[in-house]
Design an enzyme around this catalytic site. Structure first.
Site, PDB file in Angstrom:
ATOM      1  N   HIS A 221     -79.673  13.916 -51.596  1.00 40.32           N
ATOM      2  CA  HIS A 221     -79.981  12.795 -52.501  1.00 40.32           C
ATOM      3  C   HIS A 221     -79.436  13.066 -53.898  1.00 40.32           C
ATOM      4  CE1 HIS A 221     -82.473   9.975 -50.262  1.00 40.32           C
ATOM      5  NE2 HIS A 221     -83.320  10.916 -49.861  1.00 40.32           N
TER       6      HIS A 221
ATOM      7  N   HIS B  59     -82.003  17.672 -47.067  1.00 43.58           N
ATOM      8  CA  HIS B  59     -82.116  16.215 -47.189  1.00 43.58           C
ATOM      9  C   HIS B  59     -82.274  15.816 -48.666  1.00 43.58           C
ATOM     10  CE1 HIS B  59     -83.919  12.206 -45.721  1.00 43.58           C
ATOM     11  NE2 HIS B  59     -84.268  12.239 -46.999  1.00 43.58           N
ATOM     12  N   GLU B  60     -83.147  16.531 -49.387  1.00 43.63           N
ATOM     13  CA  GLU B  60     -83.395  16.201 -50.805  1.00 43.63           C
ATOM     14  C   GLU B  60     -82.192  16.546 -51.680  1.00 43.63           C
ATOM     15  OE1 GLU B  60     -85.708  14.335 -50.982  1.00 43.63           O
ATOM     16  OE2 GLU B  60     -86.942  14.954 -49.295  1.00 43.63           O
TER      17      GLU B  60
ATOM     18  N   GLY C 202     -91.131  14.807 -48.901  1.00 43.05           N
ATOM     19  CA  GLY C 202     -90.192  15.219 -49.942  1.00 43.05           C
ATOM     20  C   GLY C 202     -89.775  14.016 -50.752  1.00 43.05           C
TER      21      GLY C 202
ATOM     22  N   GLN D 107     -84.771   8.754 -56.172  1.00 39.99           N
ATOM     23  CA  GLN D 107     -85.513   7.781 -55.358  1.00 39.99           C
ATOM     24  C   GLN D 107     -86.518   6.979 -56.177  1.00 39.99           C
ATOM     25  OE1 GLN D 107     -86.298  10.882 -52.101  1.00 39.99           O
ATOM     26  NE2 GLN D 107     -86.138   8.980 -50.928  1.00 39.99           N
TER      27      GLN D 107
ATOM     28  N   CYS E  68     -86.301   8.598 -44.060  1.00 44.41           N
ATOM     29  CA  CYS E  68     -86.122   8.634 -45.510  1.00 44.41           C
ATOM     30  C   CYS E  68     -86.901   7.481 -46.126  1.00 44.41           C
ATOM     31  CB  CYS E  68     -84.641   8.502 -45.860  1.00 44.41           C
ATOM     32  SG  CYS E  68     -84.313   8.576 -47.632  1.00 44.41           S
ATOM     33  N   LEU E  69     -87.641   7.771 -47.183  1.00 41.92           N
ATOM     34  CA  LEU E  69     -88.433   6.722 -47.841  1.00 41.92           C
ATOM     35  C   LEU E  69     -87.527   5.641 -48.433  1.00 41.92           C
ATOM     36  CD1 LEU E  69     -91.102   9.010 -49.548  1.00 41.92           C
ATOM     37  CD2 LEU E  69     -91.419   7.533 -47.549  1.00 41.92           C
TER      38      LEU E  69
HETATM   39  O1  GNR Z   1     -90.903  11.922 -45.693  1.00 40.58           O
HETATM   40  C1  GNR Z   1     -89.816  12.326 -45.263  1.00 40.58           C
HETATM   41  N1  GNR Z   1     -89.759  12.869 -44.023  1.00 40.58           N
HETATM   42  C2  GNR Z   1     -88.649  13.549 -43.553  1.00 40.58           C
HETATM   43  C3  GNR Z   1     -88.606  13.843 -42.204  1.00 40.58           C
HETATM   44  C4  GNR Z   1     -87.520  14.535 -41.667  1.00 40.58           C
HETATM   45  C5  GNR Z   1     -86.516  14.952 -42.489  1.00 40.58           C
HETATM   46  C6  GNR Z   1     -86.535  14.652 -43.844  1.00 40.58           C
HETATM   47  C7  GNR Z   1     -87.605  13.961 -44.375  1.00 40.58           C
HETATM   48  S1  GNR Z   1     -87.641  13.637 -46.068  1.00 40.58           S
HETATM   49  C8  GNR Z   1     -88.600  12.175 -46.085  1.00 40.58           C
HETATM   50  C9  GNR Z   1     -88.890  11.737 -47.510  1.00 40.58           C
HETATM   51  C10 GNR Z   1     -87.596  11.395 -48.203  1.00 40.58           C
HETATM   52  O2  GNR Z   1     -86.987  10.386 -48.033  1.00 40.58           O
HETATM   53  N2  GNR Z   1     -87.117  12.304 -49.018  1.00 40.58           N
HETATM   54  O3  GNR Z   1     -85.942  12.093 -49.644  1.00 40.58           O
HETATM   55 NI    NI Z   2     -84.820  10.749 -48.346  1.00 43.43          NI
END
Ligand code: GNR
Ligand code: NI
Length: 172
Positions: free
Chosen positions: A141, A137-138, A47, A52, A95-96
């Site tokens: 952000h 999660h997204e 995601g 980001q 999270c990236l």
């Molecule tokens: O790549 C991602 N893996 C992930 C694993 C578990 C819960 C959420 C994520 S999102 C993350 C990519 C990211 O940072 N998206 O904002």
């Molecule tokens: Ni993230």
């Protein structure tokens, strides 16, 4: 399409920004989604939110398909969670924007979502499992919220300090 550098900690000035809705899903928005998708596949991740890559717009992409499967990109603009289940689920998140850090996060197990699709049409979806986790999660952000905000303050402060220190030492 282009791969764009991902904003990471300690850049909270960017990551804490509250993103603004897009007014229309036009060619510019679709180009941004394509760049986000390519950047996400390259990382790799499942995601990515626009902030980001430094763009404060309420846009995200998700693709949960496995490596050996056909790609299944989901393009989302202006998402709104219209319902969350009482039942919670735990998932180990990463999270990236917080490289190489993983921690269990508890969130509603299922959600309903309203958003605009790639054609700018309003849509609703019901999400469960990893899709529900990833969407939340997204969407966090888009509101300047990181998954470390859902863990203990001790762990969060430790992570933030680690990235601040790494930058001072020129390691980021
Ligand atoms: O790549 C991602 N893996 C992930 C694993 C578990 C819960 C959420 C994520 S999102 C993350 C990519 C990211 O940072 N998206 O904002
Ligand atoms: Ni993230």
């Amino acid at each position: 399409m282009s791969i764009i550098p991902i904003v990471t900690l300690p850049d909270e000035k960017t990551l804490r920004e509250v993103s603004k809705p897009v007014e229309t899903v036009d060619a510019q928005v679709r180009k941004l989604w394509d760049d986000m998708l390519e950047t996400m596949y390259h990382a790799p991740g499942i995601g990515l939110a626009a902030i980001q890559i430094g763009v404060p717009r309420r846009l995200l992409v998700i693709d949960l398909s496995k490596e050996d499967e056909e790609k299944q990109p989901l393009f989302v603009a202006n998402p709104e969670i219209t319902w969350s289940s009482e039942i919670q689920s735990d998932y180990e998140e990463g999270c990236l924007s917080i490289p190489e850090y993983y921690e269990m996060v508890t969130r509603p197990a299922e959600i309903r979502l309203r958003y605009l699709d790639r054609q700018g049409e309003p849509r609703e979806m019901h999400a469960t499992g990893l899709m529900a986790t990833c969407l939340q999660h997204e969407i966090d952000h888009l509101n300047g919220v990181l998954f470390i905000d859902h863990i203990s303050r001790l762990k969060r402060d430790r992570v933030l300090k680690k990235f601040q220190k790494a930058q001072k030492l020129g390691k980021l």
